[in-house]
Design a protein around this motif. Structure first.
Motif: not given
Length: 362
Positions: A17-22, A42-62
């Protein structure tokens, strides 16, 4: 001229959704999810008020995750890994300096064996796990694979037989208060015989049944004195009235709901698609509409869904959802590579060590 063939979506593609980063910026937080199906945290963060960035890390069946202060614990297939935020190291992360404001580094690993941990909570300095294989609540520490501390009264023996599929745990005032299970039988995997309507909610202190005949309950939570619950087979968020032994639907979703965290006036709820071939996929009330995997955001005072994040590739099923407060761009390391071994943290200082260069053979 032949029709063009659509290219498959890139791995881990998602929409939101457009409002999620904000919203994340306003709340000053990031989100963290576990997906055992994809083997990622996986971590989701707001890159700015209009976009998100995701950071996935591998774990064994988290599966379940537990956050307390600067510690984030993650239940995996055969172990529980405890990470700790070394915020002083974050700005100097070698691959992306001046990017992160938090950095969760592995600090301890507890080798539990395959006990199928579901929900995981910090109770003071102790890690309390929903031990699904052995149908009990267990403390995770360095002495044993687990230390059982409570079991439903109908379970006669602690055996690795997944007798009732104990799965969810809610804390109240920092203590274990409520659990969910998919059945109340005492034989190996007996919960499977009536999975779609055999679920239960129990009190821990009283060991008394509060609700039964529930459609696949998960993720009980006490929020501002309200006992909330997810009913996965019907895709519902409900509020439980303990005195009446009933519940009221707050809102419904287009997915198999599991994993929930409250922050401020909002609930962050995990959605999963159903696996083709499963009993749930063919018979559950939610089956035809469970086509979303991601995160639904509910405004708790009104009960309305106000935003969402939906995966379009790779990720089909989530287990847990968490909130990392005060962190706008956190990072997390696993033990698969050597980065965590180069990070040295003391109570006074932090250091990034340089990897040693292998000596030339003589």
């Amino acid at each position: 001229m032949p029709d063009s063939i659509a290219k498959p979506a890139a791995p881990f593609s998602y929409t939101y959704s457009a409002n999620l980063p904000e919203l994340l910026l306003r709340l000053k937080c990031s989100l963290v999810i576990s997906t055992y199906q994809s083997g990622k945290v996986i971590i989701f963060s707001a890159k700015d008020a209009n976009s998100l960035v995701q950071l996935p890390r591998t774990f064994d069946k988290p599966m379940g995750m537990a956050l307390s202060g600067h510690r984030l614990a993650i239940a995996n297939r055969q172990e529980v890994i405890v990470t700790a935020n070394a915020s002083g190291l974050a700005p100097h992360y070698p691959d992306k300096p001046h990017t992160y404001d938090a950095l969760y580094i592995p600090r301890a690993t507890y080798y539990t064996g395959e006990v199928d941990i579901h929900d995981l909570k910090w109770v003071g300095d102790k890690l309390l796990a929903v031990n699904t294989a052995f149908s009990c609540l267990s403390v995770i520490d360095e002495d044993y694979s687990f230390r059982p501390v409570w079991k439903p009264p109908f379970i006669s023996a602690l055996k690795p037989e997944d007798r009732c599929h104990l799965n969810g745990l809610a804390l109240a005032n920092g203590k274990p208060a409520y659990v969910t299970a998919l059945g109340s039988g005492d034989s190996p995997q007996s919960w499977r015989t009536d999975m779609l309507k055999g679920g239960i909610l129990m009190g821990v202190d009283s060991s008394e049944l509060i609700l039964d005949r529930l459609p696949v309950p998960h993720s009980p939570r006490v929020v501002n004195g309200r006992l909330l619950l997810l009913l996965s087979a019907t895709g519902e968020l409900v509020e439980v009235d303990k005195a009446k032994g009933s519940y009221e639907v707050i809102t419904r979703f287009r997915g198999f709901v599991r994993g929930m965290e409250q922050f401020g006036d909002y609930l962050f709820i995990g959605l999963s698609r159903l696996r083709p071939g499963s009993t749930l996929f063919t018979e559950a009330p939610i089956a035809k509409s469970a086509n979303h995997c991601g995160i639904a955001i509910v405004h708790l005072p009104t009960g309305k869904q106000v935003a969402e994040l939906v995966y379009t590739a790779t990720v089909e099923e989530l287990y847990d959802v968490g909130v990392l407060p005060g962190q706008l761009r956190p990072n997390i390391l696993n033990t698969n590579k050597n980065y965590h071994t180069l990070a040295v943290v003391t109570p006074q200082e932090v250091f990034w060590r340089q990897p040693e260069t292998p000596a030339n053979p003589s």
